[in-house]
Design a protein around this motif. Structure first.
Motif, PDB file in Angstrom:
ATOM      1  N   PRO A  57      -2.881   8.722  -7.559  1.00 17.97           N
ATOM      2  CA  PRO A  57      -4.310   8.602  -7.827  1.00 17.97           C
ATOM      3  C   PRO A  57      -5.104   9.716  -7.146  1.00 17.97           C
ATOM      4  O   PRO A  57      -4.808  10.103  -6.019  1.00 17.97           O
ATOM      5  CB  PRO A  57      -4.667   7.227  -7.251  1.00 17.97           C
ATOM      6  N   ARG A  58      -6.057  10.259  -7.883  1.00 20.35           N
ATOM      7  CA  ARG A  58      -6.949  11.250  -7.287  1.00 20.35           C
ATOM      8  C   ARG A  58      -8.322  10.635  -7.232  1.00 20.35           C
ATOM      9  O   ARG A  58      -8.841  10.162  -8.228  1.00 20.35           O
ATOM     10  CB  ARG A  58      -7.011  12.523  -8.146  1.00 20.35           C
ATOM     11  N   PHE A  59      -8.909  10.681  -6.059  1.00 17.39           N
ATOM     12  CA  PHE A  59     -10.200  10.057  -5.864  1.00 17.39           C
ATOM     13  C   PHE A  59     -11.261  10.763  -6.702  1.00 17.39           C
ATOM     14  O   PHE A  59     -11.325  11.990  -6.720  1.00 17.39           O
ATOM     15  CB  PHE A  59     -10.566  10.139  -4.389  1.00 17.39           C
ATOM     16  N   PHE A 262       3.135 -15.635  -6.324  1.00 15.29           N
ATOM     17  CA  PHE A 262       3.226 -14.476  -5.454  1.00 15.29           C
ATOM     18  C   PHE A 262       3.001 -14.849  -3.996  1.00 15.29           C
ATOM     19  O   PHE A 262       3.695 -14.380  -3.116  1.00 15.29           O
ATOM     20  CB  PHE A 262       2.179 -13.453  -5.908  1.00 15.29           C
ATOM     21  N   GLU A 263       2.063 -15.742  -3.770  1.00 17.91           N
ATOM     22  CA  GLU A 263       1.604 -15.957  -2.399  1.00 17.91           C
ATOM     23  C   GLU A 263       2.678 -16.524  -1.486  1.00 17.91           C
ATOM     24  O   GLU A 263       2.875 -16.043  -0.374  1.00 17.91           O
ATOM     25  CB  GLU A 263       0.365 -16.867  -2.386  1.00 17.91           C
ATOM     26  N   GLN A 270      10.481 -13.074   4.666  1.00 20.14           N
ATOM     27  CA  GLN A 270      10.738 -12.215   5.822  1.00 20.14           C
ATOM     28  C   GLN A 270      12.070 -11.537   5.568  1.00 20.14           C
ATOM     29  O   GLN A 270      12.806 -11.942   4.667  1.00 20.14           O
ATOM     30  CB  GLN A 270      10.841 -13.055   7.095  1.00 20.14           C
ATOM     31  N   LEU A 285       4.683  -5.050  -5.145  1.00 21.32           N
ATOM     32  CA  LEU A 285       3.729  -4.787  -4.071  1.00 21.32           C
ATOM     33  C   LEU A 285       4.356  -3.935  -2.970  1.00 21.32           C
ATOM     34  O   LEU A 285       3.753  -2.980  -2.492  1.00 21.32           O
ATOM     35  CB  LEU A 285       3.213  -6.110  -3.495  1.00 21.32           C
ATOM     36  N   ILE A 289       3.036  -0.567  -4.861  1.00 23.10           N
ATOM     37  CA  ILE A 289       1.668  -0.341  -4.402  1.00 23.10           C
ATOM     38  C   ILE A 289       1.612   0.076  -2.936  1.00 23.10           C
ATOM     39  O   ILE A 289       0.924   1.018  -2.575  1.00 23.10           O
ATOM     40  CB  ILE A 289       0.832  -1.593  -4.684  1.00 23.10           C
ATOM     41  N   LYS A 290       2.379  -0.640  -2.078  1.00 23.00           N
ATOM     42  CA  LYS A 290       2.312  -0.307  -0.653  1.00 23.00           C
ATOM     43  C   LYS A 290       2.820   1.101  -0.382  1.00 23.00           C
ATOM     44  O   LYS A 290       2.416   1.733   0.583  1.00 23.00           O
ATOM     45  CB  LYS A 290       3.149  -1.292   0.159  1.00 23.00           C
ATOM     46  N   PHE A 294       2.530   3.959  -7.858  1.00 20.93           N
ATOM     47  CA  PHE A 294       1.935   3.134  -8.903  1.00 20.93           C
ATOM     48  C   PHE A 294       2.761   3.182 -10.185  1.00 20.93           C
ATOM     49  O   PHE A 294       2.750   2.244 -10.972  1.00 20.93           O
ATOM     50  CB  PHE A 294       0.506   3.565  -9.180  1.00 20.93           C
TER      51      PHE A 294
ATOM     52  N   PHE B  20      -2.660  -4.715 -10.456  1.00 21.39           N
ATOM     53  CA  PHE B  20      -2.874  -5.986  -9.777  1.00 21.39           C
ATOM     54  C   PHE B  20      -3.086  -7.092 -10.796  1.00 21.39           C
ATOM     55  O   PHE B  20      -4.183  -7.247 -11.298  1.00 21.39           O
ATOM     56  CB  PHE B  20      -4.118  -5.926  -8.881  1.00 21.39           C
ATOM     57  N   GLU B  23      -3.200 -12.698  -9.923  1.00 19.19           N
ATOM     58  CA  GLU B  23      -2.887 -13.334  -8.638  1.00 19.19           C
ATOM     59  C   GLU B  23      -3.411 -12.487  -7.481  1.00 19.19           C
ATOM     60  O   GLU B  23      -3.901 -12.995  -6.493  1.00 19.19           O
ATOM     61  CB  GLU B  23      -1.378 -13.476  -8.428  1.00 19.19           C
ATOM     62  N   TYR B  24      -3.269 -11.168  -7.614  1.00 23.39           N
ATOM     63  CA  TYR B  24      -3.706 -10.321  -6.508  1.00 23.39           C
ATOM     64  C   TYR B  24      -5.210 -10.277  -6.437  1.00 23.39           C
ATOM     65  O   TYR B  24      -5.801 -10.183  -5.385  1.00 23.39           O
ATOM     66  CB  TYR B  24      -3.220  -8.883  -6.685  1.00 23.39           C
ATOM     67  N   TYR B  27      -7.077 -12.509  -4.335  1.00 26.52           N
ATOM     68  CA  TYR B  27      -6.832 -12.306  -2.919  1.00 26.52           C
ATOM     69  C   TYR B  27      -7.964 -11.493  -2.315  1.00 26.52           C
ATOM     70  O   TYR B  27      -8.332 -10.467  -2.829  1.00 26.52           O
ATOM     71  CB  TYR B  27      -5.510 -11.525  -2.841  1.00 26.52           C
ATOM     72  N   ASP B 114      -2.732  -4.816   8.551  1.00 25.19           N
ATOM     73  CA  ASP B 114      -1.675  -5.158   7.602  1.00 25.19           C
ATOM     74  C   ASP B 114      -2.174  -5.157   6.155  1.00 25.19           C
ATOM     75  O   ASP B 114      -1.385  -5.116   5.229  1.00 25.19           O
ATOM     76  CB  ASP B 114      -1.049  -6.514   7.956  1.00 25.19           C
ATOM     77  N   GLN B 115      -3.483  -5.232   5.961  1.00 24.67           N
ATOM     78  CA  GLN B 115      -4.029  -5.225   4.596  1.00 24.67           C
ATOM     79  C   GLN B 115      -4.441  -3.822   4.162  1.00 24.67           C
ATOM     80  O   GLN B 115      -4.913  -3.619   3.038  1.00 24.67           O
ATOM     81  CB  GLN B 115      -5.276  -6.125   4.516  1.00 24.67           C
ATOM     82  N   LEU B 117      -3.069  -0.841   3.413  1.00 23.61           N
ATOM     83  CA  LEU B 117      -2.515  -0.076   2.302  1.00 23.61           C
ATOM     84  C   LEU B 117      -2.972  -0.622   0.958  1.00 23.61           C
ATOM     85  O   LEU B 117      -3.236   0.137   0.025  1.00 23.61           O
ATOM     86  CB  LEU B 117      -0.992  -0.069   2.374  1.00 23.61           C
ATOM     87  N   ASP B 118      -3.086  -1.936   0.859  1.00 25.45           N
ATOM     88  CA  ASP B 118      -3.556  -2.525  -0.396  1.00 25.45           C
ATOM     89  C   ASP B 118      -4.969  -2.016  -0.694  1.00 25.45           C
ATOM     90  O   ASP B 118      -5.288  -1.639  -1.819  1.00 25.45           O
ATOM     91  CB  ASP B 118      -3.606  -4.057  -0.309  1.00 25.45           C
ATOM     92  N   GLY B 121      -5.077   1.702  -1.834  1.00 26.87           N
ATOM     93  CA  GLY B 121      -4.684   1.865  -3.232  1.00 26.87           C
ATOM     94  C   GLY B 121      -5.845   1.551  -4.161  1.00 26.87           C
ATOM     95  O   GLY B 121      -6.147   2.306  -5.087  1.00 26.87           O
ATOM     96  N   LEU B 124      -8.677   4.231  -3.880  1.00 27.19           N
ATOM     97  CA  LEU B 124      -8.353   5.503  -4.526  1.00 27.19           C
ATOM     98  C   LEU B 124      -8.478   5.398  -6.037  1.00 27.19           C
ATOM     99  O   LEU B 124      -9.082   6.241  -6.697  1.00 27.19           O
ATOM    100  CB  LEU B 124      -6.925   5.921  -4.183  1.00 27.19           C
ATOM    101  N   ILE B 129     -15.523   4.039  -2.379  1.00 25.67           N
ATOM    102  CA  ILE B 129     -15.162   3.876  -0.969  1.00 25.67           C
ATOM    103  C   ILE B 129     -16.441   3.934  -0.156  1.00 25.67           C
ATOM    104  O   ILE B 129     -17.357   4.692  -0.483  1.00 25.67           O
ATOM    105  CB  ILE B 129     -14.157   4.987  -0.570  1.00 25.67           C
ATOM    106  N   ARG B 141      -2.964   8.708   3.087  1.00 25.99           N
ATOM    107  CA  ARG B 141      -3.104   8.618   1.635  1.00 25.99           C
ATOM    108  C   ARG B 141      -4.528   8.936   1.190  1.00 25.99           C
ATOM    109  O   ARG B 141      -4.731   9.508   0.123  1.00 25.99           O
ATOM    110  CB  ARG B 141      -2.748   7.208   1.159  1.00 25.99           C
ATOM    111  N   MET B 259       7.636  -9.131  14.601  1.00 22.59           N
ATOM    112  CA  MET B 259       8.457  -8.578  13.538  1.00 22.59           C
ATOM    113  C   MET B 259       7.631  -8.297  12.288  1.00 22.59           C
ATOM    114  O   MET B 259       7.741  -7.233  11.698  1.00 22.59           O
ATOM    115  CB  MET B 259       9.597  -9.521  13.219  1.00 22.59           C
ATOM    116  N   GLN B 260       6.787  -9.259  11.870  1.00 21.34           N
ATOM    117  CA  GLN B 260       6.051  -9.058  10.637  1.00 21.34           C
ATOM    118  C   GLN B 260       5.107  -7.855  10.763  1.00 21.34           C
ATOM    119  O   GLN B 260       4.202  -7.842  11.590  1.00 21.34           O
ATOM    120  CB  GLN B 260       5.229 -10.310  10.310  1.00 21.34           C
ATOM    121  N   THR B 322       5.108 -15.502  11.359  1.00 21.92           N
ATOM    122  CA  THR B 322       4.145 -14.457  11.042  1.00 21.92           C
ATOM    123  C   THR B 322       3.654 -13.846  12.352  1.00 21.92           C
ATOM    124  O   THR B 322       3.893 -14.391  13.434  1.00 21.92           O
ATOM    125  CB  THR B 322       2.936 -15.025  10.295  1.00 21.92           C
TER     126      THR B 322
END
Lengths: 328, 593
Positions: A57-59, A262-263, A270, A285, A289-290, A294, B20, B23-24, B27, B114-115, B117-118, B121, B124, B129, B141, B259-260, B322
């Motif tokens: 992706p390019r902003f 998903f949730e 883990q 994900l 995505i992470k 994409f 997405f 479901e996402y 969130y 932890d959120q 990177l989502d 994405g 971008l 932003i 990124r 760990m998480q 967690t």
């Protein structure tokens, strides 16, 4: 159910324009929904081009600019996903297996238990009690999955951390040392199915209950006169009358087999249980995505959609050949 | 057709939607944002058609008059901040001060790490932003995706002398050269740019250790922590556990780790046990990076951990809980030992302090394998790819830089870090800051902090760490006199028992960092084989190491063999090559200076 088509209604070759003139208000009223569908279900399909690119992706670029600025790679992303000689491919295929395993478990258990529960609720005579029971059963549906996951995680933990399930099993004497449910991958599909049932079983009875209220009471009366007892009435009248609903819901659910939620998988998954917890959504994900990939995410999404359409049309075809109600 | 035109104008909204599924979207309220976004598009369709914001040329960089911040000239700044600190309360004291003195209102949009990177994405792809961007993304990124403004020309204009001076000595390190966009400076570091000569260093060790509850050491009559070994560490925990099977009514836990999202809690120990500094997933020898997950060191550590688990010393839930559950356990005071970095369990430590459970807070120990010299502590490492940047589509980047500039003045740095004179700290006759006991207690009070501190902003803000003009330390906890005065009697006695003055003295005195250090800052580019290999190494570690530790000791070796087979099937060479390349580049850069 408005989805069914019955042969009698099909218009008798009236010119399209005449129909429109006569019913233009109806067309007008359907327009917002049509627009909504177009915008949210069909236009996003344009994004599928990403699957055939190495997309970054390019902003600030327009969608067309985004598409033009990326490298085309053909079917490379699909090959990566389906190549079971690489770890990434093995992982994706394992996530497909997990998705199927989880959702078949949810579907099979949910299917029978929901119908059974609906039948039981239908037999309740006192309206007050019935309402109360129904409300209690519906409540979990309104909890967020995050809360359900935390409840499940606590319930399944060791006794010292509030794991009452282990407490119970120990007291009853089924096990002699606590089970770490979340650390043993073998339990994970069951945990997914269990939480889904706990949350949605009551809620899912609504459609069946609605179908049952439309059953002609004369049928019950006639059955009684013929000497049917209560169980026979449940089987031959109630269940038989809601059969179209059952078949339709089954077809729809089979079409969604590649969506197992998903949730729960994300929140309770883990490293230790990943072999059984990572489903397609979580894979997308984590590895799509992470990691800013994409294209891979979209390719996985396309594969899922294609298989879902095949499942849906397949089950519809089977239903039709068995002379059952069909979706289309 | 309308839909198509509409669509093609609205940024790459489709990207988000396709990537997405619903479901996402549910969130984190993203669904609502998306709906609002669509409504917004419908309304200003025509306007959007012609506004191709990205191509706007930002002409007068640094020319023109600096913004005069005053209440008569109010401005609102949208700030996105990645932090685990909570947002300030609506009537926060410092927020009010910002409004009264500068006319600045900050709109916080806080994302937990932890959120992050989502969110990146989505930002971008959607091309939207907040104007002030405070991120902590090692992968940079946002920079690569073109979301941040290149700041070099602004800084060279001379309009922002404090910011320019802030980055001057470390400009080369901060400059992004990873491709995607023009080389340059895109973010101001949020930590470890030090002022003063020598700078006042924190008396607290914020890095890695095998932490042990102070009460365990007290129970063993303050044993020497020199030449610590794993055996001694776990023996101390075991005998304490036998004597105290419960703590405050809850079952005592011997040893745990995060760990998480912080898989290094599980995987890093072999590195330290072997006497290496924290280079992340690799050991660096002679400029060559090599993973150690398949080394003898790793085998020895996890074999030991497996035995320790068999002895009931390792919390089996470490592998399934967690991050929140882990932190809650540590905060409850019943975990005797953790392998973690001090900042990572900071909130749990704060909770113990707020409860007055000083004996349940931790001291650092540095176990090593026989014959190895501990290298747990390093010299503070400058943060790169972290901190505030300016969105490339910000309407008025000069104003935002003006704001950061004024925040970097000693006056505002003092307010952000120490608070307000007379209320939060006092000044003695030598101009040195100090606090009364009540003021210190306030600073340990989590609710008070929400009303009186801007911790989320401060976390990501440019900071004059080391020394403020006038000889004061930047952070209250680092003020030499203040540190010892603020210690509770328990901690004073504890330090005295060891004959030490600060917590930092519990760890090694670090030599200057190697030129390449730290290798964990080198991340493989998105979509590369090295990046996939890195992720797979992490996944394999989580899966097999969990099993290896939890399994019956007799089965350990067979699980370990499976793990080694899994590593063999990963493209480790690609990963090592990328890290080695980064290490070499840094060594060359250091030599060239």
């Amino acid at each position: 159910m408005g989805i069914t088509t019955s042969p009698g209604v099909s218009a008798k070759k009236r010119p399209w324009r005449v129909t429109f003139k006569k019913q233009w208000q109806l067309y007008l009223m359907s327009f917002p929904m049509l627009f909504y569908l177009l915008l949210f279900a069909y236009v996003p399909l344009l994004g599928w081009v990403m699957a055939f690119q190495e997309f970054r992706p390019r902003f600030g670029l327009s969608p067309i600019g985004q598409v033009m600025s990326n490298k085309w790679v053909g079917l490379e992303n699909f090959k990566t996903l389906l190549d079971n000689t690489t770890i990434l491919g093995q992982r994706f295929l394992q996530s497909v297996v997990n998705t199927l395993g989880q959702s078949i478990l949810i579907l099979v258990l949910g299917f029978f238990l929901t119908i059974m529960l609906s039948l039981l609720l239908n037999e309740l005579r006192l309206t007050g009690v019935k309402r109360f029971v129904q409300n209690v059963l519906y409540l979990p549906h309104f909890l967020s999955w995050v809360i359900v996951a935390m409840l499940a995680s606590t319930a399944l933990s060791l006794p010292g951390s509030g794991g009452f399930l282990n407490d119970f099993l120990l007291k009853v004497g089924i096990v002699d040392r606590p089970i770490q449910f979340l650390a043993d991958p073998g339990y994970f599909w069951g945990i997914v199915a269990g939480t889904h049932l706990w949350k949605n079983l009551g809620w899912n009875t609504i459609i069946y209950m609605a179908a049952m209220t439309s059953i002609d009471p004369n049928l019950y009366e006639a059955a009684s006169i013929d000497g049917a007892n209560r169980y026979q009435k449940m089987w031959h009248v109630t269940l038989a009358s809601i059969r179209p609903t059952i078949v339709l819901l089954l077809i729809i659910n089979i079409g969604m087999l590649l969506t197992s939620g998903f949730e729960i998988q994300w929140l309770l998954g883990q490293g230790v249980n990943i072999v059984r917890s990572e489903n397609i959504d979580v894979f997308v994900l984590r590895y799509g995505i992470k990691m800013g990939n994409f294209s891979l995410a979209t390719a996985a999404g396309i594969l899922r959609t294609v298989v879902s359409i095949l499942l849906l049309t397949g089950s519809n075809f089977v239903a039709r050949s068995l002379k059952q109600e069909t979706l289309f | 057709m309308t839909a198509l035109i509409l669509f093609s104008t609205g940024g790459s909204f489709k990207v988000v939607f396709d990537a997405f599924p619903p479901e996402y979207l549910l969130y984190g309220g993203a669904l609502m944002k998306r709906t609002l976004f669509t409504a917004f598009l419908l309304v200003i369709l025509s306007a959007v058609l012609f506004a191709s914001g990205a191509d706007e040329t930002k002409g007068a960089q640094g020319n023109g008059e600096p913004h005069v911040f005053s209440p008569d000239n109010p401005v609102t700044i949208d700030a996105w901040i990645v932090t685990s600190q909570t947002a300030p309360s609506p009537d926060n004291k410092i927020s009010k001060l910002l409004k009264e003195k500068l006319g600045v209102t900050l709109n916080y949009d806080i994302t937990t790490p932890d959120q992050q990177l989502d969110r990146i994405g989505i930002m971008l792809a959607a091309g939207s932003i907040p104007e002030l961007v405070g991120s902590t993304d090692q992968q940079a990124r946002l920079v690569q995706g073109g979301a941040l403004l290149r700041l070099d020309d602004y800084l060279d204009s001379g309009r922002w002398p404090l910011l320019a001076e802030h980055v001057r000595p470390v400009r080369k390190k901060l400059t992004w050269t990873g491709g995607g966009v023009e080389d340059g400076l895109y973010q101001f570091p949020n930590y470890n740019r030090f002022y003063g000569n020598p700078p006042i260093m924190s008396p607290i060790h914020w890095g890695t250790a095998f932490w042990i509850q102070k009460d365990v050491l007290a129970f063993h009559n303050y044993p020497s922590l020199e030449n610590m070994t794993l055996e001694r560490y776990f023996d101390m925990i075991e005998s304490y556990m036998k004597a105290n099977p419960t703590i405050d009514g809850a079952k005592t836990i011997g040893f745990s780790f995060p760990m998480q999202g912080r898989v290094w809690g599980l995987t890093n120990p072999p590195l330290f046990l072997a006497g290496y500094p924290n280079d992340g997933g690799v050991m660096v020898d002679d400029g060559q990076a090599k993973i150690y997950a398949n080394s003898k060191y790793a085998y020895d550590y996890f074999k030991f951990l497996n035995m320790a688990h068999d002895r009931g010393l390792v919390d089996p839930e470490s592998f399934t809980q967690t991050l929140d559950q882990y932190l809650a356990k540590v905060a409850s005071g019943r975990v005797l030992g953790v392998h973690d970095q001090r900042w990572s369990f900071g909130t749990a430590n704060d909770a113990l302090v707020a409860n007055g459970q000083y004996e349940r807070t931790y001291a650092a120990t540095m176990p090593t394998f026989p014959g190895k010299k501990p290298y747990y502590a390093d010299r503070d490492v400058l943060n790169i790819n972290q901190g505030f940047g300016i969105a490339s589509n910000a309407e008025n980047p000069e104003l935002l830089l003006d704001f950061l500039e004024i925040m970097l003045t000693p006056e505002w740095q003092t307010i952000l870090s120490w608070g307000i004179e007379g209320e939060d700290y006092l000044v003695d006759e030598n101009g040195l800051f100090y606090k009364t006991q009540e003021m210190r207690d306030n600073f340990n009070n989590l609710t008070w902090k929400q009303d009186n501190r801007l911790e989320a902003l401060l976390d990501i803000m440019v900071k004059r760490q080391g020394e403020l003009p006038g000889g004061n330390a930047f952070a209250a906890g680092d003020q030499p006199g203040e540190f010892f005065d603020s210690l509770k009697q328990y901690d004073k006695d504890f330090l005295a028992a060891y004959g030490l003055q600060t917590w930092r003295q519990f760890v090694n005195d670090p030599p200057p960092n190697p030129a390449h250090y730290p290798a964990w800052q080198i991340s493989p580019p998105d979509g590369s084989a090295a990046q996939v290999a890195n992720q797979q190494l992490e996944d394999a570690a989580q899966r097999y190491l969990s099993e290896a530790v939890l399994t019956d000791p007799a089965r350990f070796d067979s699980v370990w063999d499976e793990y080694m087979a899994a590593i063999d099937s990963i493209d480790v060479a690609a990963f090592e090559a990328v890290i080695t390349e980064g290490v070499q580049a840094r060594i060359r850069a250091a030599g060239g200076e």
